[in-house]
Structure formats: C-alpha cells, structure tokens
Design a protein around this motif. Structure first.
Motif, PDB file in Angstrom:
ATOM      1  N   HIS A   1      21.870  -5.119 119.085  1.00 27.17           N
ATOM      2  CA  HIS A   1      21.576  -6.733 118.939  1.00 27.17           C
ATOM      3  C   HIS A   1      22.168  -6.589 117.947  1.00 27.17           C
ATOM      4  N   ALA A   2      21.609  -5.184 116.339  1.00 20.79           N
ATOM      5  CA  ALA A   2      22.293  -5.310 115.488  1.00 20.79           C
ATOM      6  C   ALA A   2      23.490  -5.302 115.666  1.00 20.79           C
ATOM      7  N   LEU A   3      24.536  -4.468 116.420  1.00 23.28           N
ATOM      8  CA  LEU A   3      25.349  -4.753 115.937  1.00 23.28           C
ATOM      9  C   LEU A   3      26.449  -5.629 116.528  1.00 23.28           C
ATOM     10  N   ILE A   4      25.995  -6.366 116.525  1.00 22.58           N
ATOM     11  CA  ILE A   4      26.282  -8.397 117.527  1.00 22.58           C
ATOM     12  C   ILE A   4      26.344  -9.120 116.390  1.00 22.58           C
ATOM     13  N   LYS A   5      25.063  -8.518 115.431  1.00 19.89           N
ATOM     14  CA  LYS A   5      25.108  -9.374 114.480  1.00 19.89           C
ATOM     15  C   LYS A   5      26.024  -9.129 113.074  1.00 19.89           C
ATOM     16  N   GLN A   6      26.490  -7.842 113.590  1.00 17.02           N
ATOM     17  CA  GLN A   6      27.476  -7.677 112.256  1.00 17.02           C
ATOM     18  C   GLN A   6      29.043  -7.520 112.850  1.00 17.02           C
ATOM     19  N   GLY A   7      29.026  -7.961 114.186  1.00 15.85           N
ATOM     20  CA  GLY A   7      30.060  -8.074 114.134  1.00 15.85           C
ATOM     21  C   GLY A   7      31.211  -8.012 115.271  1.00 15.85           C
ATOM     22  N   ALA A   8      30.177  -6.872 116.093  1.00 14.85           N
ATOM     23  CA  ALA A   8      30.425  -6.586 117.258  1.00 14.85           C
ATOM     24  C   ALA A   8      30.163  -7.288 118.442  1.00 14.85           C
ATOM     25  N   LYS A   9      31.493  -7.520 119.648  1.00 15.22           N
ATOM     26  CA  LYS A   9      31.944  -8.603 120.372  1.00 15.22           C
ATOM     27  C   LYS A   9      30.653  -8.098 121.668  1.00 15.22           C
ATOM     28  N   LEU A  10      30.074  -8.828 121.774  1.00 13.26           N
ATOM     29  CA  LEU A  10      29.521  -8.872 122.970  1.00 13.26           C
ATOM     30  C   LEU A  10      29.630  -8.947 124.324  1.00 13.26           C
ATOM     31  N   VAL A  11      29.193  -8.577 125.045  1.00 15.01           N
ATOM     32  CA  VAL A  11      29.942  -7.564 126.423  1.00 15.01           C
ATOM     33  C   VAL A  11      28.658  -8.292 126.960  1.00 15.01           C
ATOM     34  N   GLU A  12      28.930  -8.438 128.486  1.00 13.82           N
ATOM     35  CA  GLU A  12      28.178  -9.203 129.381  1.00 13.82           C
ATOM     36  C   GLU A  12      28.527  -8.273 131.057  1.00 13.82           C
ATOM     37  N   SER A  13      29.942  -8.032 131.000  1.00 13.07           N
ATOM     38  CA  SER A  13      30.824  -7.686 132.625  1.00 13.07           C
ATOM     39  C   SER A  13      32.454  -6.846 131.651  1.00 13.07           C
ATOM     40  N   VAL A  14      32.928  -6.268 132.636  1.00 10.60           N
ATOM     41  CA  VAL A  14      33.860  -5.255 132.285  1.00 10.60           C
ATOM     42  C   VAL A  14      35.051  -6.315 132.068  1.00 10.60           C
ATOM     43  N   GLU A  15      34.690  -7.638 132.510  1.00 13.84           N
ATOM     44  CA  GLU A  15      35.948  -8.578 132.343  1.00 13.84           C
ATOM     45  C   GLU A  15      35.906  -8.532 130.867  1.00 13.84           C
TER      46      GLU A  15
END
Length: 371
Positions: free
Chosen positions: A280-294
C-alpha cells in the motif's frame, strides 16, 4: 588445431586472472574499477600501466596497490574458478563479454563479474522480478506462483532472490512456463542459501539460471542481500511486489527499481494485514496497482512469445481471437474490442497463432488469417 586451442585456453585463463585480480584488489570498488577500465581498457592493460599513468585516474595508494604483484587471494580464486568452470553449465561473464546482460550495463554499479549456473541467455531476455515477504501468507504464496507461471507462459523470465516465501513460489511458477526463471543469490555461486532451497536451486540451475556477483566460497552475510537486490531489479523490465510489510527488504528492491528507471507494480491487500502495508505504501508513492496478469502485460506493453500452438489445438481465447479476426486484416486494438480480451492478451495470442502458421503479420501493425 590442438596448439591453437591450447593458446586460446591459456589466453582465456590469463584474461580471467586479470579480472579476478581486479575484483579482489583492496580499495577498488565499482566506481574506481569502471574509471580504470574506461581509461585503460581491459584489466590486463590496467595492470600493465605505469604508476604515473595510474596516478592520473586513482589515488597514489591505490596506484601503488595496482602495481604490486598479484595477491594470494586472487591466485587461489583463479584456481577455484577454473576448476568450477570445468563443470557443465557453469560460466563467468565479465563486463567485456558480449553475453553480459545489457540491462545491467544501465545501472550505476554493474558487477565486474557474474558467476552463472545454467542458461546464461536468460539474463538477456525480457524479464520481470517478483518479490515479497519471506513470511508470506498462504494467499500471497498462491498469488506469487500464479502470477509467475502466467507471466512465464507469456514469455517473460521470472527473476527473484531464492529466499523463502514469495521468492520460492515465484521461482516455482517461473519454472512451469517457457520464460523460466533466474535466481540472483547473495552467496558465492557454489553455495545455496537458505539450505531449504537446495533442491530448488538445483532445478533452477538445470532449467533456468542461477547468478551471483560474489566469488566462490563466499558465505551468506547480511550486507550481501541488500546489495544483491540491485541486480534483481536491474535485470528486470519491472518489479512486482506481492506482499511486503512496512519495513520489508522488498521495499529496498522497489526503491532501487525506481532509481534504475524500472516500473514498480504492487498487489493490494487487506487494510488489516501487516503484509499489505508495504504494498500500500508503494502504491501511494506511485507504484502501479495490479490485480491481474493482464494489468502487468498491458503496463509493459508486452508482445512477447507464447508457446507455439499446433494447428487444431488452440485454447478458447485463441479461438476468440481467430473469430474476431475473420478474413480481413485488423490491428490488436480492434481485435481486443471484438473479443473482449485485454490488448496484451490479444497480442500474446496473435503471436502464438503466428508461430503456429495460422496468422501472418502485415505492415502497420495489422494481422491477417493465413488459413
């Protein structure tokens, strides 16, 4: 012919001896080594240079060290390394080798030497790093294996660090696809840490690749692993964090990936889980949220190879792409709209169909059915 081969072998041993000598010189870190190589060329030319010429590049004390006779440690390492190289599948890549991974040449401090067990060519193929907690949840372990297998089946090499937990499952998943897997280790190439992954390391050496920058016989030490992490991210086009606590070492790798210009992806988790805090910290810092391989394939704009399919054995998604294609040329975007599949998935299926001889690629990014 035998005489020529003998001369070539002797020259190769001399070249390796010079690289090992440079690697083991006290006081010579990556910055000084690269400055010396940039000024003089190969290590043999560094050691043949005069004190005065060396002094123009490095300090007086370091120039003096370079002009001294080879130290015992480099001589003993040469003997060990030459013996190790006699075993099938073992190799040493230097910064001057054509087979040295090109992505590592982009990082600030690429290793002078890489000790490789297995398929060295995997180091230069497109890959994605999958990392996370050593004490992962059951769901995290399943996610790591599933993502790794699917991405490997899409033709991406899975890169991780051979640790317990997420790393282990990432390697296992990678081995189940044609992309295979690379284990970047924090010990000498002749050692395995942790011991519980001894069997896994052997399978990776046989089917994938085990790589280390550390000399033979060097045991696991705490300082090795954070340093090793820059190679995990450096070899990859992107880094996927499956699970990570707030102070996880995986966050170090993610930070290094960002500094190296690599994409960072993270799986979200429960707000009540400590193993989700890092993601969650990475996502807040700009990492791309991933839910699937696609999601990953689309972000990478990946158009890599799926395994070739025999005609008549296509799975359902390929049938959908063929049906959407019809008998007129179309691009991937149009086929994605028609089939309801993600663009990345469509590109992968098109390439599989192309390899099976069912589809041909036309200029302008178009595809047409052959049969």
């Amino acid at each position: 012919m035998h005489a020529e081969a003998s001369v070539e072998n002797e020259q190769a041993a001399n070249d390796l001896a010079a690289w090992l000598r440079l690697q083991h010189l006290p006081g010579v870190g990556p910055v000084a080594a690269r400055a010396l190589l940039a000024r003089f060329g190969l290590p043999g030319q560094i050691f043949a240079a005069s004190f005065e010429a060396l002094r123009e590049v490095v300090s007086t004390s370091l120039a003096r060290t370079i002009t001294e006779p080879p130290r015992r440690v480099s001589n003993s390492q040469l003997e060990l390394t030459l013996q190790w190289l006699q075993r099938p599948g073992n190799a040493v890549l230097t910064l001057a080798d054509a087979a040295y991974p090109p992505l590592l040449l982009e990082i600030a401090d690429p290793p002078l030497l890489l000790y490789v067990r297995g398929r060295a060519e995997l180091l230069s193929r497109p890959g994605i790093a999958i990392i996370g907690s050593r004490n992962a949840s059951a769901q995290g372990m399943q996610n790591a294996a599933a993502f790794a297998e699917s991405l490997s089946r899409a033709g991406l090499t899975i890169i991780s660090g051979l640790a317990l937990g997420i790393d282990t499952q990432a390697h296992e998943g990678g081995l189940r696809g044609p992309g295979s897997t690379v284990a970047v280790i924090g010990t000498g190439p002749d050692l395995v840490y942790p011991k519980r992954n001894l069997d896994l390391a052997q399978r990776i050496a046989e089917q994938g690749c085990v790589v280390s920058e550390y000399a033979l016989g060097l045991p696991a030490m705490p300082a090795n692993f954070p340093r090793r992490n820059r190679l995990i991210s450096g070899l990859a086009r992107g880094v996927l964090v499956i699970e990570a606590a707030a102070l996880s070492g995986s966050l170090i790798t993610a930070r290094l990936a960002g500094e190296q210009g690599r994409d960072v992806y993270a799986l979200p988790g429960s707000i009540h889980s400590t193993l989700a805090k890092g993601c969650h910290a990475l996502i807040k810092q700009g990492a791309k949220l991933v839910e699937s391989v696609e999601d990953v394939l689309q972000e990478l704009q990946w158009q890599g190879a799926f395994p070739a399919l025999a005609a008549g054995s296509a799975p359902e998604p390929v049938d959908e792409v063929l049906a959407a294609l019809g008998h007129d040329p179309h691009g991937a975007d149009t086929l994605a709209e028609r089939s309801g599949l993600a663009v990345g998935a469509v590109m992968g299926q098109l390439l599989a169909l192309e390899m099976a001889g069912l589809v041909e690629r036309l200029p302008g990014g178009l595809f047409q059915r052959c049969k």
